[in-house]
Design an enzyme around this catalytic site. Structure first.
Site, PDB file in Angstrom:
ATOM      1  N   HIS A   1     -26.601  88.075  95.337  1.00 52.13           N
ATOM      2  CA  HIS A   1     -27.672  87.069  95.285  1.00 52.13           C
ATOM      3  C   HIS A   1     -28.274  86.975  93.882  1.00 52.13           C
ATOM      4  CE1 HIS A   1     -31.494  85.090  95.955  1.00 52.13           C
ATOM      5  NE2 HIS A   1     -32.115  86.189  95.572  1.00 52.13           N
TER       6      HIS A   1
ATOM      7  N   ARG B   1     -25.933  99.671  94.776  1.00 50.83           N
ATOM      8  CA  ARG B   1     -26.374 100.850  94.015  1.00 50.83           C
ATOM      9  C   ARG B   1     -25.615 102.112  94.408  1.00 50.83           C
ATOM     10  NH1 ARG B   1     -31.990  99.547  96.049  1.00 50.83           N
ATOM     11  NH2 ARG B   1     -32.880  98.085  94.569  1.00 50.83           N
TER      12      ARG B   1
END
Lengths: 45, 561, 169
Positions: free
Chosen positions: B383, B449
């Protein structure tokens, strides 16, 4: 700047924005359809 | 232009010359941004390669160290330096800058510069692998936090200079409306200042004393709440300069006029109002925040969509009106009249297109309970690689093609223009592959992450890894785009032929309705902004503090300290 | 409004804002009337001693059958490990099996830093923060093996923190 020879006679009138309207409505439908898609996926899980 | 020239003197667009010393300051900011692009982009490439599973980092470098560099240097350093430089150039062009203001702005530059150097050193030494969202109770080296605080305070100083520039101009032009660009810069710096107060409090009151050992524990949820109070307006701080270019520069580049000065100002005022009281939509799946207050901030988040809806209309309208004046017929004939071969238009235009899926993704992310579909999956990474890394970045590149030669007294040559178009296409292809793969993998549950991992194996994980391969391919293409962009930057800065490049500022229509005077009522805008923030945050923050568990001791071992 | 809007822009904004309102009404209905809020219970726990809470005593970790089709799963998260307790042979559990159609309550607490807890492919997606109990109830009605991933950065071994949940027919 590009040359703008065309001098629209209807300058004083409201601009013709039909293309703009159709474009934003397509965008709006995309928003709604994508959101519903994501929501359906959320519900199915 | 064949239109009757009956310009109202109040509508004359200000366009002041930029002096050599000014240009040096603005170019210093922009240069740091492009150096950051190269370093941060390299880190991004390494991440996608590691996550493909086919590559391991040499010299004992850790994935999360690379990830921290990538996030900090692109999300904080590149963006802030470019934006502050662009703000200064826009103000210098429209309202002017004094020698003293210039000196103060240099102080801001050096603070930001040394702050960056301090934070970078701790990250490179492996003392701050806490990513740029801090992650208490993981504890980084105190110098990391101090460095970041300096970056922010430095940017404030330049922001204060910007306000002063406008104030001086207004004194010299009593009763005149401020130039649109200067108005927009003032809104963005105001929003940035109000928002970064939150992270400044977190860093100064919570993180620094705690990392130095003066405070034994930290209130984790409060620190996160203060961070996200800043973290969402941060993304609008990135976006608004792109909107400035779309509203003010793009119409000029395509040979048109500003669709509506008032609507442009209105959308910026709405951004000021609704960018800040919405941080909870980053914390929707956190355990300690009352769900009703989460929903209230979700509602406010939906309000921040409205100025973007307005912007979409304004932009299409500018394109259509301009195209029809050039003789376009039919419903979409105007589309063909756009200057597709001008990179100053093409790159930002692709940026606008990317904001369609980017914005839709944002609405989905902020949809309260639906957030659990994608929270912390790599969908989110996909995004914001559309929003900030495509919409904002391609627009910043689009700005660079005329701003750098303008500041350096050079020309954007047809050859560089062509390279720029190739760059924009490379970016589009690379990002479509990378971000597309991230979105799909995220819906399948792949986390963000995270370094490469096969977890417990199985179909699910195999599927994720397939998409990570695609991300590596997209990432590689993007890195080629970065190298090309840095080459273009060097070319424009040092080697393009001497000449003059226009700083494009569009004018209003001759018969445009006058902009209402109440737009200059800054006290009202600031007042409403503060009321909204207090309404959205006071009760839940009191609740967080009153019902907080015991604080957390610092943890060093998880990040290898 | 003192400002002038083009007719089409008015229609566009009414459509756009109307859609946003519909989204909010649908979400609000689900959240407030059907209880599908994202997890937010505000239940606190001593971050230095999560065993002070009955659910996170070592013997209560992992899968517990409450009734025929009701289960509770208690998990203690720490860098870089999900503790699902031990099986009869004293081995560490990192795979649990749940019959299809069961209602499962996941309760997670952390002993150290912030973690994530995502049963990938389901809506069980929670932040786990020191001092709070994260919990979410769900019906597991699709058979398959789901990877549980820590999806919030917790340190250098973050990507090694996982488990699996198997839903069987």
């Amino acid at each position: 700047m590009q040359n703008l020879q065309k001098n629209n006679a209807s300058e004083k009138e409201k601009p013709d924005l039909k293309g703009t309207f159709v474009s934003v409505m397509i965008l709006g439908i995309l928003i709604v359809v994508s959101w519903i898609g994501a929501f359906a996926l959320f519900l199915s899980r | 232009m064949a239109l009757a020239k009956k310009l109202d003197p109040t509508k004359v667009t200000q366009s002041l010359p930029i002096s050599k010393p000014e240009s040096r300051l603005y170019m210093s900011f922009i240069s740091v941004a492009f150096i950051s692009l190269l370093i941060g982009g390299l880190m991004g490439l390494l991440q996608t390669l590691v996550r493909s599973g086919k590559f391991t980092l040499p010299f004992g470098i850790d994935y999360y160290q690379v990830l921290t560099v990538h996030g900090v240097i692109l999300g904080l350093v590149l963006t802030t330096f470019f934006i502050v430089g662009f703000h200064l150039a826009a103000m210098g062009k429209t309202v002017g800058i004094s020698e003293q203001q210039l000196r103060v702005a240099w102080i801001g530059f050096w603070m930001m510069f040394f702050g960056t150097a301090m934070a970078a050193t701790t990250i490179l030494l492996g003392e701050a692998s806490v990513l740029y969202t801090f992650y208490a109770p993981l504890r980084a080296h105190p110098v990391f936090y101090i460095g970041l605080a300096l970056v922010i305070v430095g940017s404030w100083i330049v922001g204060f200079v910007n306000w002063h520039q406008l104030a001086v101009w207004k004194k010299a032009h009593p009763g005149k409306k401020s130039p649109l660009l200067a108005f927009m810069v003032t809104i963005n710096t105001l929003m940035w200042f109000i928002a970064s107060l939150g992270v400044a409090v977190a860093v100064l009151v919570q993180f620094i004393p705690w990392s130095l050992g003066y405070a034994e524990t930290i209130n984790v949820l409060l620190s996160r709440t203060l961070f996200w109070y800043f973290g969402h307006p941060l993304v609008y701080f990135w976006l608004l300069p792109a909107y400035m270019a779309w509203y003010v520069m793009i119409p000029k580049i395509i040979g048109g006029k500003i669709f509506s000065d008032s609507l442009a100002r209105m959308s910026f005022v709405l951004f000021l109002f609704f960018s800040i009281p919405v941080g909870f939509h980053h914390q929707l799946t956190e355990p300690g925040i009352d769900p009703t207050w989460k929903f209230i901030q979700v509602t406010l988040t939906m309000m921040v969509v409205i100025p973007s809806l307005m912007t979409a209309f304004s932009l299409f309208a500018t394109f259509e009106i301009t195209g029809r004046r050039k003789g376009a017929k039919g419903l979409f004939g105007w589309f063909k009249k756009l200057p597709w071969k001008d990179v100053r238009f093409l790159a930002p235009f692709i940026g606008m297109l990317a904001f369609i899926p980017g914005g839709i993704g944002g609405i989905i992310n902020a949809s309260h309970q639906m957030n659990s579909l994608i929270h912390n999956t790599i969908w989110v990474t996909g995004h914001f690689h559309l929003t900030v890394a495509t919409t904002v970045m391609l627009t910043f590149f689009g700005i660079s093609y005329w701003l750098i030669p303008h500041l350096r007294g050079r020309k954007l040559t047809p050859q560089i223009n062509r390279l720029g178009i190739i760059q924009a296409i490379i970016w589009t292809v690379g990002m479509t592959i990378m971000s597309g793969a991230m979105h799909i993998a995220g819906l399948l549950g792949a986390p963000r992450r995270s370094s490469y991992s096969e977890y417990a194996g199985g179909d699910q994980v195999t599927e994720w890894i397939g998409y990570q391969m695609a991300q590596a391919i997209g990432g590689t293409i993007l890195f080629i785009g970065i190298i090309l962009m840095v080459y273009i930057f060097i070319k424009l800065t040092f080697f393009a032929p001497k000449g003059e490049e226009e700083f494009p500022i569009a004018e209003e229509e001759e018969d445009a309705e006058p902009t209402p005077a109440w737009f200059e009522n800054w006290k009202m805008w600031i007042g409403i902004t503060i009321v909204l923030i207090l309404a959205a945050y006071t009760i839940p923050v009191i609740d967080i503090i009153q019902h907080s568990p015991l604080g957390s001791k610092p943890f060093d071992f998880p990040i290898g300290r | 409004m003192i400002m002038h809007l083009h007719k089409y822009e008015k229609i566009w904004l009414i459509f756009g804002i109307g859609s946003l309102i519909v989204f909010l009404v649908v979400l609000g209905y689900g959240a407030f009337w059907q209880g599908t809020h994202p997890q937010s219970h505000g239940v606190t726990i001593d971050p230095n001693n999560i065993e002070s809470n009955e659910a996170f005593k070592p013997e209560n970790l992992g899968l517990t059958k409450v009734s025929d089709d009701k289960y509770i799963v208690n998990i203690a998260a720490s860098a870089f490990f999900y503790d699902f307790g031990k099986d009869e042979e004293g081995k560490t559990v990192n795979h649990i099996r749940i019959p299809k159609g069961s209602t499962v309550l996941f309760q997670v607490a952390t002993k150290d830093v912030v973690h994530g807890f995502h049963v990938a492919g389901t809506n069980v997606n929670m932040m786990v923060e020191p001092g709070y109990v994260s919990s979410l109830e769900t019906v597991m009605d699709k058979p398959g093996t789901y990877t549980v991933v820590c999806n919030e950065y917790c340190g250098l071994g973050h990507h090694l923190m996982y488990a699996t949940v198997e839903v069987y027919e």
